[in-house]
Design a protein around this motif. Structure first.
Motif, PDB file in Angstrom:
ATOM      1  N   SER A 282     -59.147 -33.606 -26.656  1.00 26.24           N
ATOM      2  CA  SER A 282     -59.836 -32.424 -26.142  1.00 26.24           C
ATOM      3  C   SER A 282     -60.870 -31.957 -27.163  1.00 26.24           C
ATOM      4  CB  SER A 282     -58.837 -31.310 -25.861  1.00 26.24           C
ATOM      5  OG  SER A 282     -59.521 -30.103 -25.544  1.00 26.24           O
TER       6      SER A 282
ATOM      7  N   GLY B 156     -61.591 -33.512 -16.967  1.00 20.44           N
ATOM      8  CA  GLY B 156     -60.292 -32.866 -16.884  1.00 20.44           C
ATOM      9  C   GLY B 156     -60.340 -31.409 -17.283  1.00 20.44           C
ATOM     10  N   GLU B 157     -59.229 -30.706 -16.972  1.00 20.69           N
ATOM     11  CA  GLU B 157     -59.162 -29.283 -17.251  1.00 20.69           C
ATOM     12  C   GLU B 157     -59.126 -28.978 -18.749  1.00 20.69           C
ATOM     13  OE1 GLU B 157     -55.910 -27.616 -15.182  1.00 20.69           O
ATOM     14  OE2 GLU B 157     -56.765 -27.952 -13.183  1.00 20.69           O
ATOM     15  N   ASP B 158     -58.597 -29.928 -19.532  1.00 18.17           N
ATOM     16  CA  ASP B 158     -58.526 -29.688 -20.968  1.00 18.17           C
ATOM     17  C   ASP B 158     -59.721 -30.242 -21.725  1.00 18.17           C
ATOM     18  OD1 ASP B 158     -57.912 -32.275 -20.460  1.00 18.17           O
ATOM     19  OD2 ASP B 158     -56.190 -32.386 -21.831  1.00 18.17           O
TER      20      ASP B 158
ATOM     21  N   LYS C  58     -64.792 -24.176 -17.569  1.00 17.91           N
ATOM     22  CA  LYS C  58     -64.191 -24.106 -16.233  1.00 17.91           C
ATOM     23  C   LYS C  58     -65.221 -23.718 -15.184  1.00 17.91           C
ATOM     24  CE  LYS C  58     -59.552 -22.970 -17.909  1.00 17.91           C
ATOM     25  NZ  LYS C  58     -58.452 -21.957 -17.929  1.00 17.91           N
TER      26      LYS C  58
ATOM     27  N   LEU D 236     -67.309 -26.699 -14.312  1.00 15.39           N
ATOM     28  CA  LEU D 236     -66.650 -27.636 -13.398  1.00 15.39           C
ATOM     29  C   LEU D 236     -66.803 -27.198 -11.948  1.00 15.39           C
ATOM     30  CD1 LEU D 236     -63.319 -28.433 -15.315  1.00 15.39           C
ATOM     31  CD2 LEU D 236     -65.255 -29.969 -14.951  1.00 15.39           C
ATOM     32  N   GLU D 237     -66.908 -25.880 -11.741  1.00 10.26           N
ATOM     33  CA  GLU D 237     -67.017 -25.355 -10.378  1.00 10.26           C
ATOM     34  C   GLU D 237     -68.453 -25.322  -9.880  1.00 10.26           C
ATOM     35  OE1 GLU D 237     -65.247 -21.555 -10.685  1.00 10.26           O
ATOM     36  OE2 GLU D 237     -63.235 -22.317 -11.175  1.00 10.26           O
TER      37      GLU D 237
END
Length: 741
Positions: A183, A157-159, A201, A204-205
């Motif tokens: 988190s 997840g983003e967090d 982040k 994740l990419e």
């Protein structure tokens, strides 16, 4: 299922095999040839019995055999079982997207004395499938990271929620299993300021890139705030299709490593500072090419060449290859032995001739092979110049000493004699080269106890840095074969730091002076003795004249007669002192011991002195009591000290006399407030015929023998006499005598 089923009948086994709902297939263990397969498994893969005899690799999907080849090989060799969950599309895959879920189990069995491979498929529900798959993932994750030094967690997840964490991560965070679903930034707020959130982040990419960062962290673990250094690593995790699902976070506590590096850095800095500030040129040369790896600043000034780290010696010092010093360097490296050279002469880069002491020391690696050579060197050019000048000075001194008529000697700062001029061996019978002071008994003809006392006096002067001076009677004078008098004197020589560096002594021949002094003492003794008779008669005549004149009423002339009688008394006292001197010199002075009250004697002497003095003589005497000594001689000493105090304090109006009992001794002192004695002359005041010279002292009468006689009387009474004085403020003369309890 057991590894062997030989105890079960074949018929019963086949009945169970064919009627169970669990799919079962048995194959050989070499090429996976199908030996037996039950209907339940045929139905799963939509097969018929024609598959018997074929290889399972050709019959079954990859996830049954091909994907598990390594696991199957291990089971065939070592035995055991393997079980995991799989999902399969239904028979008509083109028409249906329905999925069936199974537990796949692989094991080795012995059937009818033949080893083979058994695979079973047990269908389960979708929920159970995912639970088991999750458990397998957790087990696989724990297996992979349980032994790792890293704390690991899977973030989603983003967090960056923690989905799975190993035990080490749980211990690191110190929050127990409650961390799951939270988190990671809730536990490490510092990560946001350290841009870890941005790196997460990016991770994740990305598909393969790993992000790492070392961060100082303050974290509360089990209620304790700890300061740690942590290494964070972020790695993307993808599925087979390449879709990004999560990020693997690895955290390693490198606090000890960071602190160790800091300590190492501090030690290296300290060592570097130490090496840089040493007054010795230090270089560390690596390998047979002698490459500079360490060099302090002083090396350039000592060797005279600019030194760059990483360069070779032969490039730094031109022409060194042909010099002996380079061959010595090679010898140390090749043979592993230390080499030392003193006062090595060389020409530096400026063309100046220099002298250096150096040491080449091999340094070995862990295998015992020489890897480095450490060189230590220090410039001794100035030292050699100093030594040369010192040798020249010593040569001049010895030349001067040899030309002097005195016996000359020197000693080090501890008092050990180290030089004697040739006169010693010419004048005395000491063998040449022998230390005359090494055997005082032979040199002076004294007893061991007397020699010990003389030695103690010498070392007392050494300790107090005082001039040594003493008259000594040498045992054998070569010219006459008799004893000979010398004045022995030694003075300290100070260096630039005001410390005693050495002592220089002389022995001056005073034998003629001592002979003349003896003749003078003999003459004084004879003259004094001869004068006593006419003085006695003269005193009787003066007293007779005085009485007659007084009776005739001629008071003026009677007064003159009394004054003449007083002068005769003074002359008688002077002659008595001269006689005492001759007695002392000849060892004939006698002390007659008796018991008497010391305080009574003090009062008696003070009363007599007060009658003839304008000074007020104050007595501060504590009770002393009875003592045993020569009463007459002590009276003489007291009178002498009080008389001197009055005489040498012409401008004062009082003298203070004190007496007291101090344990096993008594002390008597006379304090005056007169002209005092210079510090450098205090040690001479008790010598025979010595008088302190000065403008005021010059007008004070006396022969300088009163204190000498007093000192000898106290000395022969086993006592001690001394004076404390300050120029212009007065003197305090004291003597102490031992007394019996």
């Amino acid at each position: 299922m057991a590894d062997s089923i030989s105890d079960v009948s074949s018929e019963l086994f086949r009945t169970i095999l064919m009627n169970t709902s669990i799919g079962i297939v048995w194959m050989d263990s070499e090429n996976f040839k199908i030996k037996t397969i039950n209907p339940a498994l045929l139905d799963v893969f939509d097969l018929d019995e024609n598959c018997i005899g074929k290889s399972g690799l050709d019959v079954f999907p990859d996830l049954i055999l091909k994907d598990n080849v390594e696991i199957i090989s291990d089971i065939i060799i070592n035995g055991g079982k393997h079980k995991h969950v799989i999902q399969l599309l239904k028979n008509d895959a083109e028409k249906s997207d329905d999925v069936q879920f199974f537990v796949l189990e692989i094991s080795r069995v012995n059937f009818e004395n033949e080893f083979g491979l058994m695979i079973t498929l047990r269908q389960i529900g979708e929920r159970l499938f995912f639970e088991k798959r999750m458990a397998e993932s957790k087990d696989k994750f724990d297996y992979q990271v349980a032994g790792s030094l890293f704390s690991k967690a899977i973030l989603v997840g983003e967090d960056a929620q923690i989905e799975i964490a190993n035990e080490r991560m749980i211990l690191t965070l110190g929050k127990g299993y409650n961390i799951l679903g939270s988190s990671i930034f809730d536990f490490f707020p510092e990560l946001k300021s350290q841009k870890i959130a941005e790196l997460y982040k990016l991770c994740l990419e990305e598909e393969t890139k790993i992000f790492e960062r070392c961060i100082p962290i303050e974290i509360n673990i089990n209620g304790v705030l700890k300061h740690l250094f942590l290494k964070f690593a972020l790695k993307p995790i993808t599925n087979k299709k390449g879709d990004q699902k999560a990020v693997l976070l690895s955290v390693l506590n490198i606090t000890d490593l960071v602190l160790a590096k800091q300590k190492l850095y501090d030690r290296e800095a300290l060592l570097k500072h130490f090496i840089e500030n040493l007054p010795v040129a230090i270089n560390v040369l690596e390998g047979k090419d002698f490459v500079y790896r360490v060099s302090n600043k002083i090396s350039e000034s000592v060797w005279g060449y600019k030194i760059d780290i990483g360069t070779r010696v032969i490039d730094t010092v031109p022409g060194i290859e042909g010099r002996p010093i380079f061959k010595n360097l090679q010898k140390v490296f090749n043979e592993g032995i230390q080499y030392e050279k003193k006062e090595y002469e060389y020409v530096d880069a400026k063309g100046n001739t220099q002298y250096i002491n150096y040491i080449f020391q091999p340094i070995r690696d862990v295998n015992g092979n020489v890897k480095y050579v450490m060189t230590l060197g220090y410039d001794v050019s100035e030292e050699l110049k100093y030594k040369k000048q010192l040798r020249e000075n010593e040569k001049k001194f010895k030349t001067l000493a040899e030309s002097m008529p005195q016996l000359v000697w020197t000693a080090d700062n501890e008092g050990s004699a180290d030089y004697f001029n040739s006169n010693w061996y010419t004048v005395t019978d000491i063998p040449y080269g022998e230390n005359p002071w090494g055997n005082l008994e032979k040199l002076l003809g004294v007893s061991p106890s007397e020699a010990k006392v003389l030695t103690a006096e010498w070392y007392n002067c050494i300790a107090n840095k005082k001039v040594y001076e003493k008259e000594m009677l040498f045992n054998n004078y070569k010219k006459t074969g008799k004893k000979h008098w010398y004045l022995v004197r030694a003075i300290p020589i100070y260096n630039d730091e005001k410390m005693v560096d050495s002592w220089i002594g002389t022995c001056t021949d005073i034998d003629d002076f001592k002979q003349l002094q003896q003749q003078k003492d003999d003459f004084l003794g004879i003259a004094s003795h001869e004068l006593k008779t006419p003085l006695t008669s003269l005193k009787l005549y003066s007293q007779y004249m005085g009485r007659n004149l007084q009776n005739l009423g001629d008071t003026a002339n009677a007064s003159v007669a009394r004054k003449m009688d007083e002068q005769i008394n003074k002359l008688t006292e002077l002659i008595a002192e001269l006689l005492d001197v001759t007695k002392i010199q000849n060892g004939r002075i006698e002390l007659k011991s008796s018991k008497f009250d010391f305080n009574d004697l003090v009062n008696e002497v003070v009363e007599e002195q007060q009658m003839a003095s304008r000074h007020q003589i104050l007595v501060n005497a504590k009770p002393v009591g009875m003592i045993e000594a020569d009463r007459h001689r002590l009276s003489q000493v007291m009178s002498n000290l009080i008389g001197n105090a009055i005489k040498y304090s012409p401008d004062a109006d009082k003298v203070v006399v004190t007496a007291e009992h101090l344990g096993c001794k008594i002390r008597f002192c006379v304090q005056d407030y007169g002209i005092g004695i210079p510090e450098e002359k205090i040690e001479h005041v008790f010598k025979q015929y010595y008088r302190v010279s000065g403008e005021k002292e010059h007008t004070i009468p006396g022969l300088g023998i009163g204190l000498y006689i007093s000192a000898e009387i106290i000395k022969r009474s086993n006592g001690n006499i001394y004076v404390n004085s300050e120029r212009g403020k007065g003197s305090n003369f004291c003597f102490e005598l031992p007394v019996k309890n």
